[in-house]
Design a protein around this motif. Sequence first.
Motif, PDB file in Angstrom:
ATOM      1  N   TRP A 132     -11.881   5.232  -0.693  1.00  0.00           N
ATOM      2  CA  TRP A 132     -11.386   5.226  -2.093  1.00  0.00           C
ATOM      3  C   TRP A 132     -12.156   4.501  -2.341  1.00  0.00           C
ATOM      4  CZ3 TRP A 132     -12.034   0.739  -5.122  1.00  0.00           C
ATOM      5  CH2 TRP A 132     -11.259   0.778  -6.266  1.00  0.00           C
ATOM      6  N   ILE A 133     -13.671   3.706  -2.541  1.00  0.00           N
ATOM      7  CA  ILE A 133     -14.173   3.737  -3.008  1.00  0.00           C
ATOM      8  C   ILE A 133     -15.467   5.071  -3.898  1.00  0.00           C
ATOM      9  CG2 ILE A 133     -16.792   2.885  -2.944  1.00  0.00           C
ATOM     10  CD1 ILE A 133     -16.447   0.773  -1.552  1.00  0.00           C
ATOM     11  N   ILE A 134     -15.633   6.126  -2.588  1.00  0.00           N
ATOM     12  CA  ILE A 134     -16.246   7.554  -3.270  1.00  0.00           C
ATOM     13  C   ILE A 134     -15.305   7.889  -4.227  1.00  0.00           C
ATOM     14  CG2 ILE A 134     -16.975   9.429  -2.052  1.00  0.00           C
ATOM     15  CD1 ILE A 134     -17.634   7.916   0.566  1.00  0.00           C
ATOM     16  N   LEU A 135     -14.221   7.665  -3.581  1.00  0.00           N
ATOM     17  CA  LEU A 135     -12.811   9.207  -4.050  1.00  0.00           C
ATOM     18  C   LEU A 135     -12.294   8.542  -5.802  1.00  0.00           C
ATOM     19  CD1 LEU A 135     -11.278  10.419  -1.279  1.00  0.00           C
ATOM     20  CD2 LEU A 135     -13.014  11.987  -2.345  1.00  0.00           C
ATOM     21  N   LEU A 195       1.150  -1.178  -0.024  1.00  0.00           N
ATOM     22  CA  LEU A 195      -0.144   0.309   0.024  1.00  0.00           C
ATOM     23  C   LEU A 195       0.614   1.244  -0.057  1.00  0.00           C
ATOM     24  CD1 LEU A 195      -2.531   0.871   0.214  1.00  0.00           C
ATOM     25  CD2 LEU A 195      -2.980   1.065   2.541  1.00  0.00           C
ATOM     26  N   THR A 196       1.912   1.249   0.938  1.00  0.00           N
ATOM     27  CA  THR A 196       2.754   3.126   1.050  1.00  0.00           C
ATOM     28  C   THR A 196       3.479   2.361  -0.593  1.00  0.00           C
ATOM     29  OG1 THR A 196       3.430   1.896   3.530  1.00  0.00           O
ATOM     30  CG2 THR A 196       5.214   3.385   1.837  1.00  0.00           C
ATOM     31  N   LEU A 197       3.951   1.411  -1.059  1.00  0.00           N
ATOM     32  CA  LEU A 197       4.668   1.327  -2.447  1.00  0.00           C
ATOM     33  C   LEU A 197       3.642   1.592  -3.925  1.00  0.00           C
ATOM     34  CD1 LEU A 197       6.840   0.627  -3.777  1.00  0.00           C
ATOM     35  CD2 LEU A 197       5.673  -1.255  -4.767  1.00  0.00           C
ATOM     36  N   GLN A 252      -4.690   0.689  -5.176  1.00  0.00           N
ATOM     37  CA  GLN A 252      -4.721   0.912  -3.889  1.00  0.00           C
ATOM     38  C   GLN A 252      -6.056   0.195  -3.470  1.00  0.00           C
ATOM     39  OE1 GLN A 252      -3.974   4.667  -2.507  1.00  0.00           O
ATOM     40  NE2 GLN A 252      -2.525   5.378  -3.445  1.00  0.00           N
ATOM     41  N   GLY A 253      -7.241   0.240  -3.340  1.00  0.00           N
ATOM     42  CA  GLY A 253      -8.726  -0.525  -3.227  1.00  0.00           C
ATOM     43  C   GLY A 253      -8.314  -2.091  -3.129  1.00  0.00           C
ATOM     44  N   LYS A 254      -7.892  -2.420  -3.981  1.00  0.00           N
ATOM     45  CA  LYS A 254      -8.165  -3.987  -3.814  1.00  0.00           C
ATOM     46  C   LYS A 254      -6.563  -3.865  -2.549  1.00  0.00           C
ATOM     47  CE  LYS A 254      -6.654  -8.191  -6.148  1.00  0.00           C
ATOM     48  NZ  LYS A 254      -5.469  -8.768  -7.400  1.00  0.00           N
ATOM     49  N   VAL A 255      -6.051  -3.608  -2.280  1.00  0.00           N
ATOM     50  CA  VAL A 255      -4.910  -4.001  -1.166  1.00  0.00           C
ATOM     51  C   VAL A 255      -5.537  -3.700  -0.263  1.00  0.00           C
ATOM     52  CG1 VAL A 255      -2.885  -3.085  -0.553  1.00  0.00           C
ATOM     53  CG2 VAL A 255      -2.217  -3.477  -3.034  1.00  0.00           C
ATOM     54  N   LEU A 256      -6.179  -2.397  -0.114  1.00  0.00           N
ATOM     55  CA  LEU A 256      -6.895  -2.079   1.235  1.00  0.00           C
ATOM     56  C   LEU A 256      -7.878  -2.827   1.884  1.00  0.00           C
ATOM     57  CD1 LEU A 256      -7.343   1.577   0.365  1.00  0.00           C
ATOM     58  CD2 LEU A 256      -5.918   1.052   2.719  1.00  0.00           C
ATOM     59  N   LEU A 257      -8.926  -3.632   0.955  1.00  0.00           N
ATOM     60  CA  LEU A 257      -9.678  -4.196   0.791  1.00  0.00           C
ATOM     61  C   LEU A 257      -9.359  -5.397   1.437  1.00  0.00           C
ATOM     62  CD1 LEU A 257     -12.739  -5.604   1.371  1.00  0.00           C
ATOM     63  CD2 LEU A 257     -12.531  -6.356  -0.870  1.00  0.00           C
ATOM     64  N   ALA A 258      -7.592  -6.152   1.129  1.00  0.00           N
ATOM     65  CA  ALA A 258      -7.550  -7.401   1.085  1.00  0.00           C
ATOM     66  C   ALA A 258      -6.570  -7.450   3.189  1.00  0.00           C
ATOM     67  CB  ALA A 258      -6.776  -7.865   0.178  1.00  0.00           C
ATOM     68  N   LEU A 273      -9.399  -5.690  15.224  1.00  0.00           N
ATOM     69  CA  LEU A 273     -10.774  -5.296  15.057  1.00  0.00           C
ATOM     70  C   LEU A 273     -10.680  -3.447  14.679  1.00  0.00           C
ATOM     71  CD1 LEU A 273     -12.565  -6.823  17.177  1.00  0.00           C
ATOM     72  CD2 LEU A 273     -12.524  -7.421  14.614  1.00  0.00           C
ATOM     73  N   ARG A 274      -9.425  -2.581  15.639  1.00  0.00           N
ATOM     74  CA  ARG A 274      -9.452  -1.610  15.105  1.00  0.00           C
ATOM     75  C   ARG A 274      -8.583  -1.248  14.506  1.00  0.00           C
ATOM     76  NH1 ARG A 274      -7.361   1.997  20.728  1.00  0.00           N
ATOM     77  NH2 ARG A 274      -9.378   1.265  21.445  1.00  0.00           N
ATOM     78  N   GLN A 275      -7.361  -1.552  13.958  1.00  0.00           N
ATOM     79  CA  GLN A 275      -6.384  -1.948  12.586  1.00  0.00           C
ATOM     80  C   GLN A 275      -7.565  -2.227  11.384  1.00  0.00           C
ATOM     81  OE1 GLN A 275      -5.558  -3.041  15.434  1.00  0.00           O
ATOM     82  NE2 GLN A 275      -3.918  -2.859  15.718  1.00  0.00           N
ATOM     83  N   ALA A 276      -8.435  -3.546  11.245  1.00  0.00           N
ATOM     84  CA  ALA A 276      -9.715  -3.844  10.271  1.00  0.00           C
ATOM     85  C   ALA A 276     -10.299  -2.240   9.837  1.00  0.00           C
ATOM     86  CB  ALA A 276     -10.256  -4.828  10.796  1.00  0.00           C
ATOM     87  N   ILE A 277     -11.170  -1.913  11.064  1.00  0.00           N
ATOM     88  CA  ILE A 277     -12.276  -0.976  11.265  1.00  0.00           C
ATOM     89  C   ILE A 277     -11.443   0.596  10.232  1.00  0.00           C
ATOM     90  CG2 ILE A 277     -13.608   1.018  12.125  1.00  0.00           C
ATOM     91  CD1 ILE A 277     -14.169  -1.401  14.478  1.00  0.00           C
ATOM     92  N   GLU A 278     -10.204   0.481  10.645  1.00  0.00           N
ATOM     93  CA  GLU A 278      -9.318   1.680   9.833  1.00  0.00           C
ATOM     94  C   GLU A 278      -9.476   1.492   8.506  1.00  0.00           C
ATOM     95  OE1 GLU A 278      -5.111   4.242   9.807  1.00  0.00           O
ATOM     96  OE2 GLU A 278      -6.209   3.094  12.344  1.00  0.00           O
ATOM     97  N   SER A 279      -8.574   0.389   8.482  1.00  0.00           N
ATOM     98  CA  SER A 279      -8.452  -0.285   6.962  1.00  0.00           C
ATOM     99  C   SER A 279      -9.451   0.119   5.557  1.00  0.00           C
ATOM    100  CB  SER A 279      -8.222  -1.501   7.139  1.00  0.00           C
ATOM    101  OG  SER A 279      -6.392  -1.594   7.497  1.00  0.00           O
ATOM    102  N   TYR A 280     -10.891  -0.869   6.888  1.00  0.00           N
ATOM    103  CA  TYR A 280     -12.065  -0.495   6.223  1.00  0.00           C
ATOM    104  C   TYR A 280     -12.757   0.996   5.723  1.00  0.00           C
ATOM    105  CZ  TYR A 280     -13.080  -5.469   6.227  1.00  0.00           C
ATOM    106  OH  TYR A 280     -12.811  -6.718   6.626  1.00  0.00           O
ATOM    107  N   CYS A 281     -12.787   1.847   6.571  1.00  0.00           N
ATOM    108  CA  CYS A 281     -12.660   2.805   6.325  1.00  0.00           C
ATOM    109  C   CYS A 281     -12.371   3.746   5.234  1.00  0.00           C
ATOM    110  CB  CYS A 281     -12.898   4.226   7.601  1.00  0.00           C
ATOM    111  SG  CYS A 281     -13.949   3.338   8.646  1.00  0.00           S
ATOM    112  N   GLN A 282     -10.735   3.328   5.263  1.00  0.00           N
ATOM    113  CA  GLN A 282     -10.403   3.918   3.795  1.00  0.00           C
ATOM    114  C   GLN A 282     -10.517   3.158   2.528  1.00  0.00           C
ATOM    115  OE1 GLN A 282      -5.729   3.712   4.423  1.00  0.00           O
ATOM    116  NE2 GLN A 282      -6.040   3.153   6.886  1.00  0.00           N
ATOM    117  N   PHE A 283     -10.580   1.748   2.855  1.00  0.00           N
ATOM    118  CA  PHE A 283     -11.424   1.192   1.808  1.00  0.00           C
ATOM    119  C   PHE A 283     -12.413   2.147   1.279  1.00  0.00           C
ATOM    120  CE2 PHE A 283     -14.453  -2.296  -0.409  1.00  0.00           C
ATOM    121  CZ  PHE A 283     -13.383  -1.918  -1.774  1.00  0.00           C
ATOM    122  N   LEU A 284     -13.975   2.798   2.337  1.00  0.00           N
ATOM    123  CA  LEU A 284     -14.817   2.791   1.721  1.00  0.00           C
ATOM    124  C   LEU A 284     -14.805   4.775   1.155  1.00  0.00           C
ATOM    125  CD1 LEU A 284     -17.323   2.208   5.022  1.00  0.00           C
ATOM    126  CD2 LEU A 284     -17.572   1.546   2.395  1.00  0.00           C
TER     127      LEU A 284
END
Length: 847
Positions: free
Chosen positions: A835-838, A793-795, A805-811, A822-833
């Motif tokens: 990504w979907i919007i933007l 993701l950083t790369l 980036q979306g596919k990697v965020l979801l994985a 769970l906290r990290q997972a929620i953060e990643s799911y939020c980033q994925f959402l």
Amino acid sequence: MGEPMSAILLPGQSVLEELEIEPSRVRQIKPPWKRSHYQSAVNWITKYEFDAKGTDNLNKLRGYLEAFFALCATEDWEKAAKFLTIRLNTPNHEEWHNQLEIWNYYSEQIEVYSKLVSKLGDDFDAFCFHGLGYAHFALGNYHQAIEYYQQELAIAQAGNDRKTTGKALSGLGSVYQRLGDYAKAIDFHEQHLKITRELGDRPDEATALGNLGLPYRSQGNYRQAIQYFEQALALMQAADNWRGKEVALNNLGGAYFFLGDYPKAAEYFEQALAITQTTGNRERQGRSLGNLGSIYRAQGDYQQALDYHQQHLVLAQEIGDLAGESDALSGLGNTCYAQGNFSQAMHYHQQDLRIAQTIGDRPGIASALGNLANIYQVQNDYDQAIEYYQQQLAIEQAIGNRQGESAALGNVGTVYQSRGHYPQALAYFEQSLAIGSQIEHREGQAKALGNLGIIHYLLGNFEQSAAHFNQGLSIVRDIGDRAEQGRLVGNLGNVYMALGNYSEAMNYFEQALSIAESIGNRLGQGKAFGNLGTAYLTLGNYSRAVHSFQQQLDLATAISDREGEASAIGNLGIVFQSLGEFTKAIDCHHANLQIAQTIGDRASEAHALGNLGNMYQSLGDLTKAHEYLEQALSLSREIGDKKGEAALLGNLGIVHRVRKDYAKAKDYFAQHLAIAQDLGSPHSQAIALYNLGLTFRHLGDFQSAIECYQQSQKHYEDLGIQQEWVNVLNNLGVMHSLLKQHNQAAEYYKQCLDLARSTNNHDAENLALGNLAGAYLQLGQNHHAVECYEQQLTLLRTMERSVEQGKVLLALANTQFRLKNLRQAIESYCQFLVWIILVGFGFLRRS
């Protein structure tokens, strides 16, 4: 009857008076046979006439030749010898036997001097032996020339005649230089120089200094040669010797020409030309014109070159200078060849060959044969090219010209190289290098090392290739040959391109461009721009690639370099293809094809057809792709281009693989591999094995795929081609993943990742991180998988690749959820959402 003999010959009565022949008394001479020969001599001297506009130069002297032979028949050797001193009505009032030399009638000179040997004592024999030595030298009969000069030397030394001794030593030095025995040449010229200084003979000292510079120039020791030429020039200027000044200036021009300092060379040649125009020496004027033509050809200014060579030709024809006419035709042919006008080049070189054969000029015959072979080679008529090069080689060996032999061996090697017969080419180049090293011909050594570098490059032996180029570069830097330095620097750039070291390659290409610009070599500038364009294309910098190729095209068009035009247009087509501008790409490839067909360059024609095939494959028009590639393959086979045949078989295999006709694809790749093995090219073998691996994968034969990949990996590893090696490692990982061998798969992905990072290959690094994460998931090593996804993701953010980036965020989110982070997972799911919007909605709509 035409122009009377007085136009160039003295009045008959004056000649008879000088010879003390009274025609009225000839009738009293006895016996009758002698009287008959005297009368014949008188008639030839007084009655011979010719049409100056309708005859060659030899017929202008026919009367004197026949009169001389008639006097010899009377056995009145003193009169025959005295007859040689008769001077002509020429600008320099030459003795007529010397005029034979000026007009290149060496066979007639040999006949004249041979008649008088052993007839008038040792001193006159020495005179005749010197003339015989020079005539045989001019004809390329070097060993006979040595024999005569040695006989002259023996007589001179026995009689303690120091001046004649010096002349003989000078003659021997010139022959040994032509034979490539530079040490002996230098020794003889140094002995001559010592004698001239002991005698205080300043004009001869200047001549000796000029002659001493020539073997140093032939060795590639241009700075030492220049010192001698400058000393010779200073002496000639002090003596106000115009002819000597002109010779020294031309010698200096030649030295700077070989150094690649074209402006300075042109300056000296211009000065030499001005002297010949002042003195009216039209034969030497033609030589200076030809020298200037060579300068402009080397700089890529072909029209100027043609103008100068044409002036030389007209002048030589006007004065009947056959050797000069031969040189001018050679210059015209070489310039047309450089332009890509091969039919006109062939015409000029065939004329050159006929003249060289007419005057018995064996070095000239060898040169013309080599030039004709160059044309046959570029037109891909390899059998004819080898035949002519072999004839050239036989002549050089027969006359003992080691330098010429080395060059001819190199020429034969280039044909085998063009045919893809690399082991044979390698053997010829090594023979060429051995001779160059033996005779200490440094320019020849550098040329052979360059050829060896190219062969190893084509074989994929890049370390050996670079080593040879660097050895050659060391020599040309030492001798100061800027033009060859530019070529070798460009070749080193190509090696680093193949190794994937693009920054180093770019550095070398920039150096090559700078050198070409500094010496005014527009042809070299064009090649450097072409190499830079290829580097930018490989790096994906398409705007800079287009700019570089356009500069290459502009230069090629300006100097009428048709081959350069075709290359630049073809390269532009590849860039437009990469940009998705397919109409422009097709237009470029068709234009490239048309030029190749016009100039008769069948290898380039096959290349253009291949590019069109690749173009249509990119468009998904596999029928057209197959059609063009088959045409290219047929042409490559017809001209014997094994390397091109192998590449096209590979391309056809890819077309069939895309069609999912894997059986046919496998057959094409197998043919590619067989040819690559015959050629001894590990690089080509690596490509074929990689493609076979991909095909076996599609056929479900994973074990065969792994075997092919492993063999391909070994070749790439040995060759050090890391950008390809990394792809093979990734595919080996994929194969083991498909076989559920996830530990082995992870090991290959790790190797792939390390190599990608060491070569700064971000695309391969991204792919390896994703695949390695997948392998860790299969192994239940979710923590390691998270690390990989985070790095990936950083790369991708660094690379500004937002879509991926979306596919990697979801994985990443899913893996964190499995780990109950769970906290990290929620953060990643939020980033994925986010990504979907933007990004995601726009991407999905475009899809």
